[in-house]
Design a protein around this motif. Structure first.
Motif, PDB file in Angstrom:
ATOM      1  N   ALA A  13       0.734  -1.248  -0.046  1.00 30.22           N
ATOM      2  CA  ALA A  13      -0.063  -0.103   0.089  1.00 30.22           C
ATOM      3  C   ALA A  13       0.956   1.266  -0.031  1.00 30.22           C
ATOM      4  O   ALA A  13       0.625   2.353  -0.597  1.00 30.22           O
ATOM      5  N   SER A  14       1.911   1.229   0.815  1.00 29.25           N
ATOM      6  CA  SER A  14       2.937   2.454   0.700  1.00 29.25           C
ATOM      7  C   SER A  14       3.673   2.555  -0.572  1.00 29.25           C
ATOM      8  O   SER A  14       3.527   3.744  -0.865  1.00 29.25           O
TER       9      SER A  14
ATOM     10  N   CYS B 270       2.233   1.602  -3.595  1.00 26.30           N
ATOM     11  CA  CYS B 270       1.313   2.251  -4.384  1.00 26.30           C
ATOM     12  C   CYS B 270       0.873   3.589  -4.141  1.00 26.30           C
ATOM     13  O   CYS B 270       0.862   4.487  -5.163  1.00 26.30           O
ATOM     14  N   GLU B 271       1.084   4.126  -2.918  1.00 27.07           N
ATOM     15  CA  GLU B 271       0.654   5.580  -2.643  1.00 27.07           C
ATOM     16  C   GLU B 271       1.795   6.303  -3.097  1.00 27.07           C
ATOM     17  O   GLU B 271       1.768   7.366  -3.750  1.00 27.07           O
TER      18      GLU B 271
ATOM     19  N   LYS C 128       1.418   6.741  -6.896  1.00 28.54           N
ATOM     20  CA  LYS C 128       0.406   7.663  -7.167  1.00 28.54           C
ATOM     21  C   LYS C 128       0.958   8.986  -7.068  1.00 28.54           C
ATOM     22  O   LYS C 128       0.782   9.746  -8.127  1.00 28.54           O
ATOM     23  N   ASN C 129       1.814   9.451  -6.144  1.00 34.16           N
ATOM     24  CA  ASN C 129       2.420  10.496  -5.865  1.00 34.16           C
ATOM     25  C   ASN C 129       3.417  11.077  -6.789  1.00 34.16           C
ATOM     26  O   ASN C 129       3.305  12.013  -7.314  1.00 34.16           O
TER      27      ASN C 129
END
Length: 212
Positions: free
Chosen positions: A198-199, A201-202, A205-206
């Protein structure tokens, strides 16, 4: 045409800087990185498991871009390369280590944080440098000041986080950024792969929002 280490780093934009204490975590971590769009890692020689972790990652993912970080001696250079590291990263500029790498055809990205060190690095023929510790050394302001004078590219590391990475990546002389936040030590120790996924993927995205 074969890509250079520098072009690969530029494509990655971010290099996870990771201290692995348990080599058994190396392959699962590599799997998460590769499968979630960040097939790159700088494994630091701050732990005794560094060389074995690099070997296991390389064995499982031959195409992964793997650097060895916090390399302080020529002996560590040998250990890293024998394990399968693609490039060497050091926190400072050690002419002995740089010369050894150059004599053996090994890419090294040493750390600098002021004009004198940049000039020393350039005198050694280096054009890609680690700006470290980035935030503690004046942050983006210092990076811009150095970039205005010297024809080199930087990999800022140290204090890079989700709140400032966009600004660093937007700077034209930033090749890529090194960071630790996307693979927190506590999550790595506990093998919390879904949280690490999740980290990452974030982060992706950033990055995309900062370069679109």
């Amino acid at each position: 045409m074969e890509q250079t280490i520098e072009s690969k780093l530029s494509a990655m934009k971010v290099v996870p800087v990771i201290a692995i204490k348990d080599a058994g975590k190396a392959q699962p971590l590599a799997k998460v990185l590769v499968e979630n769009g960040l097939p790159c890692a700088e494994i630091t020689f701050r732990t005794g498991a560094a060389a074995e972790s690099i070997r296991l990652m390389r064995e499982a993912y031959p195409e992964m871009l793997i650097g060895a970080g916090t390399v302080l001696t020529t002996e560590q250079v040998d250990q890293a390369v024998e394990a399968g590291a693609d490039f060497i990263v050091s926190p400072g500029l050690n002419p002995t280590t740089v010369a050894y790498c150059q004599q053996n055809g090994i890419v090294i990205i040493p750390g600098v944080n002021n004009p004198s060190l940049v000039e020393q690095a350039m005198a050694l023929g280096l054009k890609t440098l680690k700006f470290f510790p980035a935030e503690e050394s004046g942050g983006l302001g210092m990076l811009k000041a150095l970039s205005a004078v010297y024809p080199v590219e930087f990999m800022p590391t140290g204090g890079i986080n989700p709140t400032n990475i966009k600004a660093y990546l937007a700077h034209e002389k930033t090749l890529a950024c090194g960071g630790t936040w996307m693979v927190p030590n506590n999550l790595l120790k506990q093998g919390e792969w879904q949280e690490i996924k999740a980290s990452i993927c974030e982060l992706n995205k950033n990055i995309k929002s900062s370069t679109s």
